[in-house]
Design a protein around this motif. Structure first.
Motif, short mmCIF file in Angstrom:
data_model
loop_
_atom_site.label_atom_id
_atom_site.label_comp_id
_atom_site.label_asym_id
_atom_site.label_seq_id
_atom_site.Cartn_x
_atom_site.Cartn_y
_atom_site.Cartn_z
N GLY A 183 -2.94 -7.49 2.18
CA GLY A 183 -3.57 -6.27 2.68
C GLY A 183 -2.88 -5.01 2.24
O GLY A 183 -3.28 -3.90 2.64
N ALA A 184 -1.83 -5.12 1.42
CA ALA A 184 -1.09 -3.94 0.96
C ALA A 184 -1.85 -3.25 -0.16
O ALA A 184 -2.72 -3.83 -0.83
CB ALA A 184 0.30 -4.36 0.49
N ASP A 185 -1.52 -1.98 -0.39
CA ASP A 185 -2.12 -1.21 -1.49
C ASP A 185 -1.29 -1.29 -2.76
O ASP A 185 -1.82 -1.23 -3.86
CB ASP A 185 -2.29 0.25 -1.08
N VAL A 186 0.02 -1.41 -2.58
CA VAL A 186 0.89 -1.47 -3.74
C VAL A 186 2.20 -2.16 -3.37
O VAL A 186 2.64 -2.10 -2.22
CB VAL A 186 1.16 -0.04 -4.29
N VAL A 187 2.83 -2.81 -4.33
CA VAL A 187 4.17 -3.38 -4.19
C VAL A 187 5.06 -2.70 -5.21
O VAL A 187 4.76 -2.72 -6.41
CB VAL A 187 4.17 -4.90 -4.42
N ILE A 188 6.13 -2.07 -4.72
CA ILE A 188 7.07 -1.38 -5.59
C ILE A 188 8.29 -2.29 -5.73
O ILE A 188 8.89 -2.70 -4.74
CB ILE A 188 7.47 -0.02 -4.99
N ARG A 189 8.66 -2.57 -7.01
CA ARG A 189 9.71 -3.56 -7.25
C ARG A 189 10.83 -2.98 -8.10
O ARG A 189 10.71 -1.91 -8.68
CB ARG A 189 9.11 -4.78 -7.95
N ASN A 190 11.91 -3.80 -8.27
CA ASN A 190 13.10 -3.30 -8.98
C ASN A 190 13.84 -4.40 -9.76
O ASN A 190 14.88 -4.85 -9.25
CB ASN A 190 14.09 -2.72 -7.97
N PRO A 191 13.48 -4.84 -10.89
CA PRO A 191 12.18 -5.50 -11.02
C PRO A 191 12.21 -6.87 -10.36
O PRO A 191 11.20 -7.42 -9.99
CB PRO A 191 12.03 -5.63 -12.52
N VAL A 226 -1.46 7.74 -5.77
CA VAL A 226 -2.49 8.47 -6.54
C VAL A 226 -2.77 7.75 -7.84
O VAL A 226 -3.94 7.59 -8.26
CB VAL A 226 -2.04 9.93 -6.80
N TYR A 227 -1.68 7.29 -8.47
CA TYR A 227 -1.85 6.56 -9.73
C TYR A 227 -2.65 5.28 -9.52
O TYR A 227 -3.56 4.95 -10.28
CB TYR A 227 -0.46 6.26 -10.30
N ILE A 228 -2.34 4.54 -8.46
CA ILE A 228 -3.04 3.29 -8.18
C ILE A 228 -4.50 3.55 -7.85
O ILE A 228 -5.40 2.84 -8.31
CB ILE A 228 -2.34 2.53 -7.02
N TYR A 229 -4.74 4.59 -7.01
CA TYR A 229 -6.12 4.89 -6.61
C TYR A 229 -6.97 5.31 -7.81
O TYR A 229 -8.15 5.02 -7.88
CB TYR A 229 -6.15 5.96 -5.52
N LYS A 230 -6.34 6.03 -8.74
CA LYS A 230 -7.08 6.42 -9.96
C LYS A 230 -7.48 5.19 -10.76
O LYS A 230 -8.58 5.11 -11.28
CB LYS A 230 -6.22 7.36 -10.79
N LEU A 231 -6.55 4.23 -10.83
CA LEU A 231 -6.87 3.01 -11.58
C LEU A 231 -8.02 2.26 -10.91
O LEU A 231 -8.85 1.63 -11.59
CB LEU A 231 -5.66 2.09 -11.65
N ASN A 232 -8.04 2.28 -9.55
CA ASN A 232 -9.06 1.56 -8.82
C ASN A 232 -10.27 2.42 -8.46
O ASN A 232 -11.13 1.98 -7.67
CB ASN A 232 -8.47 0.96 -7.54
N HIS A 233 -10.27 3.68 -8.98
CA HIS A 233 -11.34 4.63 -8.72
C HIS A 233 -11.52 4.88 -7.23
O HIS A 233 -12.63 4.93 -6.69
CB HIS A 233 -12.68 4.10 -9.30
N LYS A 234 -10.35 5.01 -6.50
CA LYS A 234 -10.36 5.38 -5.09
C LYS A 234 -9.81 6.78 -4.92
O LYS A 234 -9.24 7.37 -5.82
CB LYS A 234 -9.49 4.42 -4.27
N THR A 235 -9.99 7.35 -3.70
CA THR A 235 -9.46 8.68 -3.39
C THR A 235 -8.65 8.60 -2.11
O THR A 235 -8.93 7.79 -1.22
CB THR A 235 -10.59 9.70 -3.17
N LEU A 236 -7.60 9.45 -2.01
CA LEU A 236 -6.80 9.51 -0.78
C LEU A 236 -7.55 10.24 0.30
O LEU A 236 -8.28 11.16 0.06
CB LEU A 236 -5.46 10.21 -1.08
#
Length: 356
Positions: free
Chosen positions: A263-271, A346-356
């Motif tokens: 259910g998450a929108d993004v996972v930020i890793r390192n790496p 914002v970057y993820i939403y643009k890729l998925n054509h979503k808006t905040l």
């Protein structure tokens, strides 16, 4: 081997002391009680002799008065009156010493036991009927000390009485030519002097007996290392069981966390060292929420679950470290990370054509 697991080398724990106290097992010196009652009796007699003499004098006068009325009243009636009056006289004369002695014994007992009242000691103990146990108690250190102490007290008492009698013989012989009142007063003073000497000697004995009883009590309460471990298990729980419970709880928490990753929108890793899964629902969440985070192996599992459910995974080393260190699972991200996280979303939403 000294200090072995079966030897009682450890001090008693607070729980052991509480349990023994409930059983009525406390440090107690009978000699302290004996000395307290001795001095209470001395004080009571010192101040109560006038009352005793007055009661006795009154009784003697009454006896002469009653005897004079025997022809008129009859022997049985007179005997009944004398017996009744005698009981009252004895009660009046002995009331103060008896009350002082009982009070001193109660105070000395409760002072040592700290107001303990226990009926556990009154319960029958059938192991005392065992002859072998009786022989062990007979030749135990405690029994030997008690015998030595009693012999010492009797010896001291005999010595003091001998000194008193031998030093007072001349004075006793002078009583034949003295007034009876003066003689009785002198004998009273000599008796009190002997009582004080005996009391002082017994105070010294009771002091050392108190120290011995305290040492013996602490010695009897000692525990083995195994007993302490067993008590810890009973009060705090078995460490192995507690460890298993914590491990199970940790696994359950990880399982719930992994269930939230899809259910998450993004996972930020390192790496591979850190991974933080974020969720943001405009209108519901005041800021991005951390739904999962982990390090090393758990971080790799978070990434694997995210990729399996088509959740975006972004590599950002400083942001992943900062979020892992500064945010808790179920909580929002720190305010100083709003900007960098907003850029990622914002970057993820643009890729998925979503808006905040």
């Amino acid at each position: 081997m000294p200090g072995g697991a079966g030897e009682k080398t450890e001090k008693a724990t607070p729980k052991r002391r509480r349990d023994e106290r409930k059983k009525g097992n406390v440090m107690f010196s009978q000699d302290v009680v004996a000395v307290a009652t001795l001095f209470a009796s001395y004080i009571a007699l010192r101040f109560g002799i006038p009352i005793m003499v007055s009661a006795l004098d009154e009784f003697i006068q009454y006896c002469f008065q009653v005897i004079g009325n025997v022809p008129n009243q009859g022997l049985n009636e007179v005997g009944s009156e004398l017996a009744s009056h005698m009981i009252g006289t004895v009660a009046k004369a002995s009331a103060l010493p008896l009350l002082a002695t009982v009070l001193a014994a109660v105070v000395a007992t409760f002072a040592q036991t700290k107001l303990l009242v226990s009926f556990e000691a009154l319960r029958p103990k059938f192991n005392r009927l065992n002859p072998l146990e009786g022989i062990k108690r007979l030749f135990s250190l405690k029994s030997i000390v008690e015998v030595f102490k009693n012999v010492l007290k009797i010896t001291i008492l005999l010595i003091l009485i001998y000194r008193f009698v031998s030093g007072s013989l001349l004075q006793f012989s002078q009583y034949m030519d003295s007034d009876i009142g003066v003689s009785l007063a002198s004998m009273r003073d000599l008796g009190f002097q002997l009582l004080v000497e005996v009391g002082i000697a017994f105070v010294v004995i009771s002091f050392f007996d108190y120290l011995y009883q305290r040492w013996q009590f602490e010695r009897d309460l000692r525990m083995t290392k195994e007993e302490i471990k067993e008590e810890y298990k009973q009060t705090e729980g078995d460490p192995k069981v507690k460890g298993k419970i914590k491990e199970l709880q940790r696994k359950m928490a990880q399982s719930r966390m992994m269930q939230a990753v899809p259910g998450a929108d993004v996972v930020i890793r390192n790496p591979t060292h850190f991974a933080v899964a974020l969720r943001y629902r405009p209108g519901k969440d005041v800021a991005p929420v951390v739904v999962a985070k982990g390090q090393d192996e758990i971080a790799l599992r978070i990434v694997a679950v995210a990729e399996e459910h088509h959740v975006a995974v972004v590599e950002n080393k400083p942001l992943a470290r900062a979020l892992y260190a500064g945010a808790e699972i179920g909580g929002i991200i720190p305010p100083d990370q709003y900007g960098p996280v907003a850029e990622v979303l914002v970057y993820i939403y643009k890729l998925n054509h979503k808006t905040l």
